[in-house]
Design an enzyme around this catalytic site. Sequence first.
Site, PDB file in Angstrom:
ATOM      1  N   ASP A 112       0.783  -1.237   0.000  1.00  0.00           N
ATOM      2  CA  ASP A 112       0.000   0.000   0.000  1.00  0.00           C
ATOM      3  C   ASP A 112       0.817   1.291   0.000  1.00  0.00           C
ATOM      4  OD1 ASP A 112      -2.581  -1.119  -0.093  1.00  0.00           O
ATOM      5  OD2 ASP A 112      -2.440  -1.651   2.017  1.00  0.00           O
ATOM      6  N   ASP A 177      -6.302  -4.463  -6.156  1.00  0.00           N
ATOM      7  CA  ASP A 177      -6.005  -3.103  -5.680  1.00  0.00           C
ATOM      8  C   ASP A 177      -4.554  -2.699  -5.965  1.00  0.00           C
ATOM      9  OD1 ASP A 177      -7.803  -4.750  -4.252  1.00  0.00           O
ATOM     10  OD2 ASP A 177      -7.994  -3.331  -2.611  1.00  0.00           O
TER      11      ASP A 177
END
Length: 418
Positions: A112, A177
């Site tokens: 992330d 993602d």
Amino acid sequence: MKYIRILLPLAILAASLTSCRKEPVLTAEKISLITSRYELILNTSSDLSRFPRTISKNGDMVTTNKWDWTSGFFAGNLWYLFELTGNEKWKNEAVKWTEALDSVQYWSGNHDVGFMINCSYGNGLRVAGNEEYKKIIVQTAESLCKRYNTNTKCLESWDYRRAWNDTTEWFFPVIIDNMMNLELLFKATTFSGNNRYGEIAVQHALTTMKNHYRPDYSCYHVVDYDTITGNVLDKATCQGFTDESSWSRGQAWGLYGYVLCYRYTKDPQFLSFAENIAGFLLNHPGLPEDLVPYWDYNVGEKGFSPEWKYDPSDYPVILRDASAAAIISSALFELGTYSLSNGRKYRATATRILKSLASPVYMESTVDKYFILNHSVGSIPHKAEVDKPLVYADYYFLEAVLRQERLNSYAGYTIPLY
Ligand code: GLY
């Protein structure tokens, strides 16, 4: 003949751009509503180690520490508010909230870091030209690339963990993602001259195309790999309705991801892939009239696999996910500038989505006094952030608003959308 071949596509592009000039989606009144909500966030959350994310059941502010995947969006929103209003106070706050994330550049604990650093420092560089942010982006790319495996040919999203059933083990789980983290890698190559970051991004995108996507251009949420053979071990969901369904935000991340791959590579296979994903998303029979998807494209569909990951009686009303809509809208504005045959359609659709999101249904709330958009879903199977405002829904909404405004004021030969 030669000239016709060159001039005709240019004329079509120019005509479609001109015809897309429209009024901005946000009136002065709505901009003032947005800025007052973000002023309230700043007044409520002055601790630079706690990053605003959503609200609690009682409407109180919920914040995270800097290691949470959403930590960079708040700074990103402040940069966007500076762009939207031109008011320096947003820039000053944006610098503070961006630089509060400084140590994230060295972290390789999950994938992330691309979200966290690109949305904060990436925007700071783009909007304010803070050149020293380039080396932070390059260092973050270095940290992210530690998660690349030459056998699986992709970047690991999460460390080893167990799946839903608490039985299946995931050794090298990659979630859709992760496509969003590639933007930071492409930028790092541009800033450093080191091609490795961009090459890893391209390889990750190609592997994801092969293993995450189904023939109809919908995608799985999670694909798990064997780190020695590179073989796929499992295809599943974590936040969707079932393993075989199409979790809406995941579909949105995929669309946005392939559009940005085309931005940096100009490889036509990424453009046509993005157009095929857009085709799936926009032609799906389950897409509501206002183009804000339900939280999963297949939820509630008759005859669909009953292996669902949640108890439908918990949520008798099928909820929308405004965050997915905002991501799709922003991606479609950019895709619309690349696609000669469908450009006008994508931009018109992106605008329709924005108008829905800017309507009272999504923007006015009796519960939320802090964020812009309501009715997003974090994860229904985890019963987390169900029908709530989310800082990243606001981020992609503001990005899409700014993209629409830039397209409206288009007057040159390049369209600086990002
Ligand atoms: N990247 C996590 C999510 O979309 O929920």
